[in-house]
Write an enzyme that holds these catalytic residues in place. Sequence first.
Site, PDB file in Angstrom:
ATOM      1  N   ASP A 153       0.820  -1.213   0.000  1.00  0.00           N
ATOM      2  CA  ASP A 153       0.000   0.000   0.000  1.00  0.00           C
ATOM      3  C   ASP A 153       0.851   1.261   0.000  1.00  0.00           C
ATOM      4  OD1 ASP A 153      -1.849  -2.011   0.388  1.00  0.00           O
ATOM      5  OD2 ASP A 153      -3.045  -0.883   1.816  1.00  0.00           O
ATOM      6  N   ARG A 173      -0.912   5.430  17.306  1.00  0.00           N
ATOM      7  CA  ARG A 173      -1.111   6.444  16.274  1.00  0.00           C
ATOM      8  C   ARG A 173      -0.702   7.852  16.691  1.00  0.00           C
ATOM      9  NH1 ARG A 173      -0.420   2.111  13.803  1.00  0.00           N
ATOM     10  NH2 ARG A 173      -2.085   1.336  12.435  1.00  0.00           N
ATOM     11  N   ASP A 175      -8.018   4.722  11.772  1.00  0.00           N
ATOM     12  CA  ASP A 175      -6.674   5.272  11.766  1.00  0.00           C
ATOM     13  C   ASP A 175      -6.582   6.604  11.031  1.00  0.00           C
ATOM     14  OD1 ASP A 175      -5.471   3.424  13.363  1.00  0.00           O
ATOM     15  OD2 ASP A 175      -4.737   2.167  11.734  1.00  0.00           O
ATOM     16  N   SER A 200      -5.174  -8.807   7.625  1.00  0.00           N
ATOM     17  CA  SER A 200      -4.527  -7.507   7.730  1.00  0.00           C
ATOM     18  C   SER A 200      -4.034  -7.391   9.168  1.00  0.00           C
ATOM     19  CB  SER A 200      -5.517  -6.389   7.406  1.00  0.00           C
ATOM     20  OG  SER A 200      -4.953  -5.131   7.691  1.00  0.00           O
TER      21      SER A 200
END
Length: 405
Positions: free
Chosen positions: A16, A98, A127, A181
């Site tokens: 990605d 994050r 996210d 994932s």
Amino acid sequence: MSDVKKVVLAYSGGLDTSVILKWLQDVYRCEVVTFTADLGQGEELEPARAKALKLGIKPENIFIDDLREEFVRDFVFPMFRANAIYEGEYLLGTSIARPLIAKRQIEIAVATGADAVSHGATGKGNDQVRFELGAYALKPDIKIIAPWREWDLLSREKLLIYAEQHGIPVEMKRGTKSPYSMDANLLHISYEGGVLEDPWSEPEEEMWRWSVSPEKAPDQPRYVELVYRQGDIVAIDGETLNPAAVLTQLNRLGGEHGIGRLDLVENRYVGMKSRGCYETPGGTIMLKAHRAMESLTLDREVAHLKDDLMPRYASLVYNGYWWSPERKMLQTLIDASQAPVNGVVRVKLYKGNVIVAGRKSDDSLFDMNIATFEDDAGAYNQKDAEGFIKLNALRMRIAALKGRR
């Protein structure tokens, strides 16, 4: 798009973000700086540097930073002082990483003169909110590029075609698919997608990476002593450790005994439900032990107030408001409460369970002379309870007399 001159991309080196790197160069025609964070995910990060160089990134524009110690010391430990759990179960392993990534990304943007940041979060997930709320809180004039909300490469197959067309090296060949994932850091590893998209499907045993199944855990329990100072673990079994080493050691011990697995359907901030599985062995031990230490050392009303505030605090972390004034205010209160949270907790790890086996503290509020079922030699006058009960029953007695039962 032409007004973006330089962008800092949160870059893992995977499919990605490698496609995003090239896409930024082609679509925005801007200089790209890559930032890769080592949060203890256990992967070799140098290949990300090699791939960035191959895609034309200048060596001085490649940042690979070891943030493990800062992550545990300044983010994980403060969160665990609050005993934060989202929706009763989730220990916020992805959520708490994050704000640190956002912080470092903005620091790099300032240092390199970048006017934008970019990330690989999709438009369906939490996210994107966490990264961008953090970025705006730390640099209000920053521009944000979220490719998943702009491009039409909305499937893995399209990403692979784009990668092939643009000479982007991809480890996995087209036609294969990773079953999950995954996101990992020192606090946890998460799994989504694949068979997990059906909430009725049980996770496959081979999915789990950090822990043995409780059924296969050792038949003998393991006792561990955790030393607390102002709400943080500072030593394990008498050995003084820094925060990152504490969590690393507890992950190992918990994983060996089948601790920390979770299968959860959660409510995302963007409105949908999602199903994920998590391994948080060290965090599971930390939460149980911290509450045991607080049970001995915190005043009753302080402990209850913390419990009242915890769901709000957990939601702030989950939804991306780490840098908000309200989270900082709550943290000040929580940290002040931890001054007496000192002592030792002994836990027993056994087949997926964390069992508190003992706790002691010089700051303990537990008085054996008062709590005993034996003769307390006048330390507590039991007759006092009669008036206490009658006063607390007064409103209910009045209601009953008025026929309002």
